[in-house]
Scaffold this active site. Structure first.
Site, PDB file in Angstrom:
ATOM      1  N   PHE A 141       9.521  -4.973   5.295  1.00 38.12           N
ATOM      2  CA  PHE A 141       9.107  -4.730   6.812  1.00 38.12           C
ATOM      3  C   PHE A 141       8.246  -5.213   7.078  1.00 38.12           C
ATOM      4  O   PHE A 141       7.552  -4.964   7.032  1.00 38.12           O
ATOM      5  CB  PHE A 141       9.228  -4.021   7.632  1.00 38.12           C
ATOM      6  CG  PHE A 141       9.419  -4.594   8.969  1.00 38.12           C
ATOM      7  CD1 PHE A 141      10.441  -4.854   9.842  1.00 38.12           C
ATOM      8  CD2 PHE A 141       8.287  -3.359   9.892  1.00 38.12           C
ATOM      9  CE1 PHE A 141      10.327  -5.098  11.558  1.00 38.12           C
ATOM     10  CE2 PHE A 141       8.023  -4.091  10.937  1.00 38.12           C
ATOM     11  CZ  PHE A 141       9.230  -4.142  11.825  1.00 38.12           C
ATOM     12  N   ASP A 229       0.395  -5.279   1.810  1.00 33.12           N
ATOM     13  CA  ASP A 229       0.625  -5.022   3.256  1.00 33.12           C
ATOM     14  C   ASP A 229      -0.311  -3.443   3.227  1.00 33.12           C
ATOM     15  O   ASP A 229       0.663  -2.273   2.811  1.00 33.12           O
ATOM     16  CB  ASP A 229       1.708  -5.414   3.817  1.00 33.12           C
ATOM     17  CG  ASP A 229       1.892  -5.471   4.677  1.00 33.12           C
ATOM     18  OD1 ASP A 229       1.277  -3.961   5.510  1.00 33.12           O
ATOM     19  OD2 ASP A 229       2.875  -5.960   5.769  1.00 33.12           O
ATOM     20  N   LYS A 258      -2.590  -1.050  12.665  1.00 26.88           N
ATOM     21  CA  LYS A 258      -1.671   0.156  13.015  1.00 26.88           C
ATOM     22  C   LYS A 258      -3.022   0.984  13.325  1.00 26.88           C
ATOM     23  O   LYS A 258      -4.160   1.078  14.482  1.00 26.88           O
ATOM     24  CB  LYS A 258      -0.847   0.060  12.651  1.00 26.88           C
ATOM     25  CG  LYS A 258       0.591  -0.179  12.342  1.00 26.88           C
ATOM     26  CD  LYS A 258       1.409   0.632  12.190  1.00 26.88           C
ATOM     27  CE  LYS A 258       2.531  -0.500  12.306  1.00 26.88           C
ATOM     28  NZ  LYS A 258       3.242  -0.327  13.864  1.00 26.88           N
TER      29      LYS A 258
END
Length: 409
Positions: A141, A229, A258
């Site tokens: 994801f 990531d 984030k």
């Protein structure tokens, strides 16, 4: 309109239904705790998918954002501002890289890494123009853009959204031999391997020991960029600054987001050495808000918090307490526990409860968490939480499972 039902009705009526949130309407937060419009308090064990590593309303971050709000918020990159330089210098230092390219959302950072990897492949590696391939992992994801969902194997992400961008080859997560075979099959067109060091949306899936180290060696040997990531796994969540640190691995490109915005605003970036990021030239990539002074000020403060090592250590110590509590529930409603630092994925017996049902029951006990795929639930409380908060999470989950077991007879 102050009631929970009224707020939910407004959203259901006027907002697109791209989420299925729990029926709670939050109004305020402090540290690891949030309060809803009815005055009920909850322990936040999602932390904005790790965007709130430092909790709600961290005093240093709020003060820094407030100060910058009163000075300058946006210039665009058409001009310099006095916050960007100090921020990228600090982030380069934290990552050990020479250059940083700031953006906004995590998906933008992943898209940036893809573009830079391809450009590096053409300009540095010498790949035939238009032929670059990037290896991705099953179960990944990385975001919701059309390019990114094109290499997802989640039907919810892909159905009715094609056609998709070519140039991606998927392999099983954690399978080093499959990565090597995919590189060999690409006839020299592979420019990067893109992966999450820990797959968050997949349910906190941790690769086999040695996989990251082996991948690093393979990428170096085959002249392929290793792109990590670390949007969810990085910035203290796993007990180290980056999840790659657990195997003493340094990727060619860090993809960050984030928590880099401190839970205040979207801030993302990629970090790499000059050989890689040096391929970017004026006009080839950009964003109106990327690198804005407000984002840079907050991001700089986040780097300062991480530089102390306090939050990494909190994640490590509290994570041990969390794992001990969760492991004790295996066989009593839990099938498996996967955890690293203060980040855990638990598989509930599918014959007992779905993940959604677990989260709804936890909400009734004052704990907010998020399910994923089937009967899997993720826990990622803010790194500022206390030992008592961890105990509350475990005891609430134990009570939910015991009640379900009793009902099942």
């Amino acid at each position: 309109m102050t009631t929970t039902r009224q707020h939910i009705d407004l959203v259901e009526t006027y907002a697109a239904h791209n989420y299925h949130p729990l029926p709670v309407v939050l109004a305020s937060g402090a540290g690891a705790w949030v309060t809803d419009v009815e005055g009920r308090r909850y322990l936040d064990c999602l932390a904005g998918y790790s965007a709130l590593n430092f909790g709600h309303g961290h005093p240093r971050l709020v003060a820094r954002a407030t100060e910058q709000l009163q000075r300058l918020t946006l210039t665009s990159r058409a001009f310099h501002n006095d916050q960007l330089g100090p921020f990228v210098e600090a982030l380069a230092g934290l990552t050990g890289k020479q250059m940083v390219l700031p953006m906004n959302s995590g998906a933008e950072a992943v898209e940036t890494a893809i573009k830079v990897s391809r450009k590096w492949g053409y300009q540095v590696k010498g790949v035939t123009p238009g032929a670059a391939t990037i290896i991705t992992m099953h179960g990944n994801f990385h975001g919701r853009t059309t390019t990114i969902i094109g290499f997802s194997d989640d039907p919810d992400a892909t159905t009715d959204h094609g056609p998709f961008t070519p140039g991606f080859v998927g392999v099983p997560y954690g399978d080093l031999a499959a990565v090597a075979a995919a590189i060999d099959a690409s006839a020299g067109t592979t420019v990067a391997v893109l992966l999450e060091p820990i797959q968050g949306e997949g349910g906190v899936v941790i690769p086999p020991d040695g996989f990251l180290r082996g991948l690093r060696e393979l990428c170096t040997e085959r002249n392929v960029l290793m792109v990590a990531d670390e949007i969810q796994s990085g910035l203290g969540r796993t007990g180290r600054t980056f999840a790659c640190d657990h195997e003493d691995v340094v990727p060619d490109i860090y993809v960050l987001g984030k928590a880099l915005g401190g839970g205040i605003l979207p801030v993302s970036a990629i970090a790499a050495d000059r050989e890689v990021l040096g391929v970017v030239r004026p006009g080839t990539h950009g964003s109106t808000f990327g690198g804005n002074p407000l984002a840079a000020a907050v991001g700089h403060e986040v780097v300062g918090l991480l530089a102390t090592g306090e939050y990494q250590e909190r994640a490590r110590v509290l994570g041990k307490r969390l794992v001990a509590g969760l492991d004790a529930l295996v066989g009593s409603g839990l099938v498996a526990v996967r955890a690293r630092g203060l980040w855990a994925g638990v598989d509930v017996d599918p014959g007992l409860l779905t993940g959604r049902q677990v989260c709804e029951a936890l909400m009734g006990r004052g704990v907010l968490a998020k399910d994923t795929h089937g009967s899997t639930v993720r826990f990622a409380p803010p790194l500022v939480c206390a030992e008592d908060d961890i105990d509350l999470l475990v005891s609430a989950l134990r009570a939910v499972l015991e009640e379900a077991l009793l009902s099942a007879g």
